[in-house]
Scaffold this motif. Structure first.
Motif, mmCIF file in Angstrom:
data_model
loop_
_atom_site.group_PDB
_atom_site.id
_atom_site.type_symbol
_atom_site.label_atom_id
_atom_site.label_comp_id
_atom_site.label_asym_id
_atom_site.label_seq_id
_atom_site.Cartn_x
_atom_site.Cartn_y
_atom_site.Cartn_z
ATOM 1 N N GLY A 11 0.819 -1.210 0.000
ATOM 2 C CA GLY A 11 0.000 0.000 0.000
ATOM 3 C C GLY A 11 0.849 1.254 0.000
ATOM 4 O O GLY A 11 0.562 2.222 -0.699
ATOM 5 N N ARG A 12 1.931 1.223 0.792
ATOM 6 C CA ARG A 12 2.830 2.381 0.835
ATOM 7 C C ARG A 12 3.526 2.567 -0.504
ATOM 8 O O ARG A 12 3.692 3.694 -0.976
ATOM 9 C CB ARG A 12 3.838 2.219 1.973
ATOM 10 N N VAL A 13 3.919 1.466 -1.139
ATOM 11 C CA VAL A 13 4.560 1.539 -2.456
ATOM 12 C C VAL A 13 3.594 2.132 -3.471
ATOM 13 O O VAL A 13 3.967 3.001 -4.262
ATOM 14 C CB VAL A 13 5.054 0.147 -2.904
ATOM 15 N N ALA A 14 2.351 1.694 -3.453
ATOM 16 C CA ALA A 14 1.355 2.206 -4.394
ATOM 17 C C ALA A 14 1.164 3.712 -4.236
ATOM 18 O O ALA A 14 1.040 4.440 -5.232
ATOM 19 C CB ALA A 14 0.031 1.474 -4.198
ATOM 20 N N ILE A 15 1.160 4.194 -3.010
ATOM 21 C CA ILE A 15 1.001 5.631 -2.759
ATOM 22 C C ILE A 15 2.189 6.406 -3.329
ATOM 23 O O ILE A 15 2.021 7.417 -4.001
ATOM 24 C CB ILE A 15 0.835 5.902 -1.250
ATOM 25 N N VAL A 16 3.394 5.918 -3.064
ATOM 26 C CA VAL A 16 4.596 6.606 -3.549
ATOM 27 C C VAL A 16 4.634 6.610 -5.080
ATOM 28 O O VAL A 16 4.958 7.628 -5.695
ATOM 29 C CB VAL A 16 5.869 5.958 -2.954
ATOM 30 N N ILE A 17 4.284 5.499 -5.700
ATOM 31 C CA ILE A 17 4.258 5.441 -7.165
ATOM 32 C C ILE A 17 3.222 6.417 -7.706
ATOM 33 O O ILE A 17 3.474 7.118 -8.691
ATOM 34 C CB ILE A 17 4.012 4.006 -7.651
ATOM 35 N N HIS A 18 2.078 6.515 -7.067
ATOM 36 C CA HIS A 18 1.065 7.467 -7.522
ATOM 37 C C HIS A 18 1.568 8.909 -7.410
ATOM 38 O O HIS A 18 1.340 9.725 -8.313
ATOM 39 C CB HIS A 18 -0.231 7.300 -6.733
ATOM 40 N N LEU A 19 2.273 9.230 -6.340
ATOM 41 C CA LEU A 19 2.843 10.573 -6.211
ATOM 42 C C LEU A 19 3.842 10.851 -7.330
ATOM 43 O O LEU A 19 3.887 11.960 -7.876
ATOM 44 C CB LEU A 19 3.498 10.741 -4.835
ATOM 45 N N ALA A 20 4.636 9.847 -7.709
ATOM 46 C CA ALA A 20 5.565 10.006 -8.834
ATOM 47 C C ALA A 20 4.790 10.202 -10.126
ATOM 48 O O ALA A 20 5.176 11.021 -10.977
ATOM 49 C CB ALA A 20 6.487 8.797 -8.931
#
Length: 88
Positions: free
Chosen positions: A28-37
């Motif tokens: 979930g944390r990875v998905a959030i960071v990728i979305h911010l990118a």
């Protein structure tokens, strides 16, 4: 087409899972960071003491940039070791 609303912004992502209660799983944390990118942010992926997860996240973001799924130019993700749990 998605608007890059975070262009010229830097986001620091930390591996600290206890910030949210209950802790958000790594995926979930990875998905959030990728979305911010995807929104145009440059990402600083912080880790301590092991870099494997941080390097994987940065590589995934940079692979997206290389495949042009994320538009824009310049730095997308770097990995930095730092203890951000306490002020210096």
């Amino acid at each position: 087409q998605q608007q890059n609303t975070l262009t010229h912004q830097i986001v620091m992502a930390t591996a600290q899972s206890s910030i949210s209660q209950p802790p958000l799983p790594l995926a979930g944390r990875v998905a959030i960071v990728i979305h911010l990118a995807e929104l145009g942010a440059s990402i600083v992926v912080n880790y301590t003491p092991k870099s494997a997860d941080a390097e994987r996240v940065a590589a995934e973001i940079n692979d997206l940039t290389a495949s042009e799924e994320i538009t824009g130019k310049g730095l997308r993700a770097i990995v930095v070791q730092a203890n951000v749990s306490e002020p210096s």
